[in-house]
Motif scaffolding. Structure first.
Motif, PDB file in Angstrom:
ATOM      1  N   LYS A  58      14.502  40.739  -6.567  1.00 24.42           N
ATOM      2  CA  LYS A  58      14.457  41.368  -5.249  1.00 24.42           C
ATOM      3  C   LYS A  58      14.962  42.799  -5.343  1.00 24.42           C
ATOM      4  O   LYS A  58      15.714  43.162  -6.254  1.00 24.42           O
ATOM      5  CB  LYS A  58      15.313  40.577  -4.259  1.00 24.42           C
TER       6      LYS A  58
ATOM      7  N   THR B 175      15.060  30.490 -10.015  1.00 28.95           N
ATOM      8  CA  THR B 175      14.074  30.538  -8.937  1.00 28.95           C
ATOM      9  C   THR B 175      12.643  30.498  -9.445  1.00 28.95           C
ATOM     10  O   THR B 175      11.708  30.470  -8.638  1.00 28.95           O
ATOM     11  CB  THR B 175      14.269  31.799  -8.096  1.00 28.95           C
ATOM     12  N   ALA B 176      12.422  30.519 -10.744  1.00 29.85           N
ATOM     13  CA  ALA B 176      11.074  30.446 -11.304  1.00 29.85           C
ATOM     14  C   ALA B 176      10.930  29.143 -12.087  1.00 29.85           C
ATOM     15  O   ALA B 176      11.878  28.677 -12.716  1.00 29.85           O
ATOM     16  CB  ALA B 176      10.803  31.644 -12.201  1.00 29.85           C
TER      17      ALA B 176
ATOM     18  N   ILE C 222       9.943  35.453 -15.129  1.00 32.94           N
ATOM     19  CA  ILE C 222      11.091  35.378 -14.223  1.00 32.94           C
ATOM     20  C   ILE C 222      11.215  36.656 -13.405  1.00 32.94           C
ATOM     21  O   ILE C 222      11.657  36.639 -12.254  1.00 32.94           O
ATOM     22  CB  ILE C 222      12.387  35.121 -15.023  1.00 32.94           C
TER      23      ILE C 222
ATOM     24  N   GLY D  69      17.790  37.590  -6.874  1.00 31.30           N
ATOM     25  CA  GLY D  69      16.538  36.851  -6.874  1.00 31.30           C
ATOM     26  C   GLY D  69      16.322  35.952  -8.072  1.00 31.30           C
ATOM     27  O   GLY D  69      15.485  35.050  -8.019  1.00 31.30           O
TER      28      GLY D  69
ATOM     29  N   ASN E 211      19.284  31.141  -7.337  1.00 27.34           N
ATOM     30  CA  ASN E 211      19.214  30.817  -5.917  1.00 27.34           C
ATOM     31  C   ASN E 211      20.576  30.960  -5.239  1.00 27.34           C
ATOM     32  O   ASN E 211      21.611  31.140  -5.885  1.00 27.34           O
ATOM     33  CB  ASN E 211      18.640  29.415  -5.698  1.00 27.34           C
TER      34      ASN E 211
ATOM     35  N   ASN F  12      10.420  37.346  -9.566  1.00 25.42           N
ATOM     36  CA  ASN F  12      11.274  36.889  -8.459  1.00 25.42           C
ATOM     37  C   ASN F  12      12.415  37.842  -8.150  1.00 25.42           C
ATOM     38  O   ASN F  12      13.204  37.568  -7.251  1.00 25.42           O
ATOM     39  CB  ASN F  12      11.845  35.503  -8.780  1.00 25.42           C
TER      40      ASN F  12
END
Length: 379
Positions: A309, A177-178, A304, A6, A9, A307
């Motif tokens: 997972k 991703t952030a 961060i 996560g 990407n 995000n």
């Protein structure tokens, strides 16, 4: 510095997976040469170099469980790239750390499975390449002494950790991703990992120094640095005061006799290394710092971590380095550590045994046609 799923990407994760796969493939070929060279250089025999390399992987796994405090609310742990490269060679070192990361991701839910390529690229490839390149440069300019190997190990390990932090920052700039300013990520990552690098350097130098003190012939990075023994003779005086001519030079030892000479056993070193790994993972790990490591702390502070997972192996019986259904935390953690050492030792040794056998088989096939060719006298 285990990157969870996560953070990066999918496109960048796939790209780093391809880079990691290519690097592992190249390392498999290079490790065959390193393991064969170690067998010839140390006289340990081809069948014993693979277990030594497997032991290095197991030892790195164990010491990575010993998080040490580096700042308020932050801890760090060994990455191991420098240590592996110096002890068993850069190609074999990449494989050692890769095996550790695979075991951690699959069995202990540490480091994402989709991020495995990111972790291998960052923690196995970058640290090993940077550390060994710097190490080789230093040993060329430092005095040719065993102490120089330890000093070079310290510096190489120290630099390898912030280098990995820079590499992560670069990957995050490409696929993070952030929405976080990359300058803040860079400053936070490098700042904390310089401190972690000091601990990495101390562990690496102490380990390399300990091995080189008892078996310098087994340290890959120390090859060619030990000066050969010289026979010195001094003139003796006869009773009448006249000097006696020095003894003749000893005759060269025939190759057959040299080959038949007893080889130094590595069993004691192997058992000592295994014992140290088991003590670290099975006992000392209980006292490791519970604070988040450098990457976890930066991820929390910079937003961060939101995000991240859930790990695909979060329901593993060993997830979180604790055996499920055992209520005593000391026993649960210690048993998980012992299992991890055993699994990593078995996996690492298995990989290197296969490499050694394939190398030996290839060498035998190459030698066979030459032996079958008729000599000039037979023609």
């Amino acid at each position: 510095m285990h990157v969870p799923d996560g953070f990066i990407n999918a496109p960048v994760s796939v790209a780093t997976g391809a880079v990691a796969a290519a690097a592992v493939a190249v390392s498999l070929r290079g490790a065959r040469r390193e393991l064969a060279g170690a067998a010839q250089g140390s006289g340990t025999g081809a069948e014993r170099t693979a277990p030594l390399a497997g032991l290095v992987a197991a030892f790195i796994f164990a010491v990575q469980m010993l998080n040490f405090p580096v700042a308020a609310g932050t801890s760090g742990h060994l990455l191991g790239g420098a240590l592996a490269a110096i002890l068993v060679g850069p190609y074999t070192g990449v494989l050692c750390v890769s095996v550790v990361l695979l075991m951690q991701g699959v069995l202990f839910a540490d480091g994402g499975l989709t991020a495995l390529g990111v972790n291998i690229t960052d923690m196995a490839i970058v640290t090993t390449v940077v550390a060994y390149a710097l190490f080789r440069g230093l040993v060329k300019v430092l005095p040719r002494r065993r102490r120089s190997v330890t000093v070079a190990s310290f510096v190489a390990a120290l630099v390898s950790v912030p280098a990995a932090a820079v590499a992560f920052t670069a990957l995050y700039a490409l696929g993070g991703t952030a929405d976080v300013p990359i300058g803040k990520v860079f400053a936070a990552m490098v700042g904390v990992h310089v401190l972690i690098g000091i601990g990495e350097a101390a562990i690496t130098a102490l380990t390399v120094g300990a091995v080189i003190a008892v078996r310098p012939d087994l340290v890959y990075g120390a090859r060619g640095l030990t000066a050969p023994l010289e026979l010195r003779t001094s003139p003796l005086a006869a009773p009448d005061g006249e000097p006696i001519a020095p003894l003749d030079e000893p005759a060269a030892v025939p190759a057959a006799a040299s080959a038949a000479a007893p080889r130094r056993s590595v069993r004691r070193l192997w058992l000592a290394g295994l014992a140290a790994a088991l003590v670290c993972a099975g006992g000392l790990s209980y006292y490791a710092s519970a604070s988040p490591d450098g990457l976890e702390k930066v991820a929390q502070d910079q937003g961060i971590a939101a995000n991240a997972k859930h790990h695909a192996a979060k329901d593993s019986p060993l997830a979180g380095y604790s055996v499920k259904d055992i209520t005593d935390p000391r026993l649960a953690g210690g048993l998980a550590g012992v299992i991890g050492v055993g699994a990593t030792l078995a996996a690492g040794t298995g990989v290197f045994v296969v490499l050694r056998r394939r190398r030996s088989a290839g060498a035998g096939e190459a030698a066979a046609p030459a032996a079958e060719r008729p000599t000039p006298e037979q023609v």
